[in-house]
Design a protein around this motif. Structure first.
Motif, PDB file in Angstrom:
ATOM      1  N   GLY A  30      10.903  10.642   9.580  1.00  0.00           N
ATOM      2  CA  GLY A  30       9.895   9.760   9.009  1.00  0.00           C
ATOM      3  C   GLY A  30       8.500  10.135   9.444  1.00  0.00           C
ATOM      4  N   ASP A  31       7.561   9.871   8.560  1.00  0.00           N
ATOM      5  CA  ASP A  31       6.151  10.115   8.833  1.00  0.00           C
ATOM      6  C   ASP A  31       5.553   8.841   9.437  1.00  0.00           C
ATOM      7  N   THR A  33       2.619   7.810   9.650  1.00  0.00           N
ATOM      8  CA  THR A  33       1.481   7.263   8.898  1.00  0.00           C
ATOM      9  C   THR A  33       1.850   6.885   7.464  1.00  0.00           C
ATOM     10  N   LYS A  34       3.081   7.101   7.064  1.00  0.00           N
ATOM     11  CA  LYS A  34       3.504   6.798   5.702  1.00  0.00           C
ATOM     12  C   LYS A  34       3.634   5.296   5.500  1.00  0.00           C
ATOM     13  N   THR A  35       3.006   4.784   4.463  1.00  0.00           N
ATOM     14  CA  THR A  35       3.058   3.351   4.161  1.00  0.00           C
ATOM     15  C   THR A  35       4.140   3.084   3.119  1.00  0.00           C
ATOM     16  N   THR A  36       4.783   1.925   3.248  1.00  0.00           N
ATOM     17  CA  THR A  36       5.809   1.495   2.297  1.00  0.00           C
ATOM     18  C   THR A  36       5.529   0.039   1.917  1.00  0.00           C
ATOM     19  N   THR A  51       8.685  -2.569  11.215  1.00  0.00           N
ATOM     20  CA  THR A  51       7.580  -1.897  10.533  1.00  0.00           C
ATOM     21  C   THR A  51       6.274  -2.644  10.813  1.00  0.00           C
ATOM     22  N   GLN A  56       4.644   0.915   7.932  1.00  0.00           N
ATOM     23  CA  GLN A  56       4.870   2.128   8.713  1.00  0.00           C
ATOM     24  C   GLN A  56       5.946   1.879   9.762  1.00  0.00           C
ATOM     25  N   GLN A  61       6.137   5.852  15.071  1.00  0.00           N
ATOM     26  CA  GLN A  61       4.825   5.826  15.711  1.00  0.00           C
ATOM     27  C   GLN A  61       4.942   5.921  17.230  1.00  0.00           C
TER      28      GLN A  61
END
Length: 284
Positions: A30-31, A33-36, A51, A56, A61
């Motif tokens: 997983g990234d 900084t990736k938003t969902t 999250t 994120q 993180q």
């Protein structure tokens, strides 16, 4: 070397976080900084630590943030230790005007308030990357180690083996770094570990105040965004407790290592601590 439970416990904690920083990003998919669209979701099988408000993954993180926080701590401690070794050993061994000038410089940095100075310097940085923040923290954190090493060098330069090296025609730089420096390794190690801890806390403080690079994921920036988005008020404990707990654990590990090395290197502690244990055991 005698076994020390403090060194073992502190070493296990430190190795865990080093492995987390090195291997963790490979294992965590997983990234950071990736938003969902799954915002403020509690811990679950899909997201072990829940999250953030932007969706994120908190676990990602925490893992990626370990690289930045530990990187800043180790880099700044390395720079500060090198500065303290150069200033402390050269000043203590040379004496005279050289020692007075270096002692004056050390005293100036000792009396300066470290945290406000770090905040001011960080505010004027053109770039707030890991290297820049580490350099700023190192500039404010080398003086204490230099003072301790200078005091140790003043006592060692009169020892017989140092005088014998002088009489044999050894150069000053070789006497400093080949004869005196190895004897001071325990002091250098404790100073290095203390500086790592101080640097991690300073980086977290700068990030929490918004003075670091907020686009970089670190434990400090996690706390910054959690506070700005009122994670405590909305009950999103999984957002701010993991980074805070990581900072506390790495601090405990470094502190245990520091105390353990000090007990082994300090003859007084080696003799006093067993007596205290026996006394308390007999009292029971």
């Amino acid at each position: 070397m005698p076994r020390s439970p403090k060194i073992i416990a502190g070493g296990v904690i430190l190795v865990f976080f080093i492995l987390l920083a090195l291997v963790g990003p490979v294992l965590v998919d997983g990234d950071p900084t990736k938003t969902t669209d799954v915002g403020l979701a509690g811990p679950s099988a899909a997201h072990w630590l829940g999250t953030t408000q932007s969706g994120q993954d908190v676990l990602a993180q925490v893992v990626y943030g370990a690289r930045v926080s530990l990187g800043v701590g180790l880099l700044s401690a390395l720079i500060a230790t090198v500065l303290s070794i150069v200033v402390g050993l050269i000043g203590g061994y040379a004496g005279g005007v050289v020692d007075e000038v270096l002692s004056l410089l050390t005293n100036i940095f000792l009396v300066l308030p470290a945290l406000p100075l770090v905040i001011v310097l960080a505010g004027y940085l053109p770039s707030r990357g890991v290297t820049s923040v580490a350099a700023v923290i190192a500039v404010t954190g080398w003086a204490w180690g230099a003072r301790v090493l200078r005091a140790q060098t003043l006592t060692l330069r009169g020892r017989d083996y140092v005088q014998a090296a002088k009489a044999s025609g050894e150069r000053a730089w070789r006497i400093i770094f080949a004869e005196i420096l190895p004897v001071e390794f325990p002091v250098i190690a404790t100073s290095f570990l203390a500086t790592v801890l101080a640097a991690i806390l300073a980086e977290a403080g700068l990030s929490f105040l918004g003075l670091a690079n907020l686009s970089t994921v670190s434990w400090g920036t996690m706390l910054y965004f959690a506070q700005n988005n009122q994670a405590l008020l909305v009950g999103a404990w999984w957002w701010f407790i993991p980074p805070g707990l990581c900072i506390a654990l790495i601090g405990a590990g470094l502190g245990l290592l520091n105390f353990g090395i000090d007990e082994i290197a300090n003859p007084r502690l080696r003799t006093v601590l067993p007596k205290r244990r026996k006394r308390f055991g007999a009292g029971r």
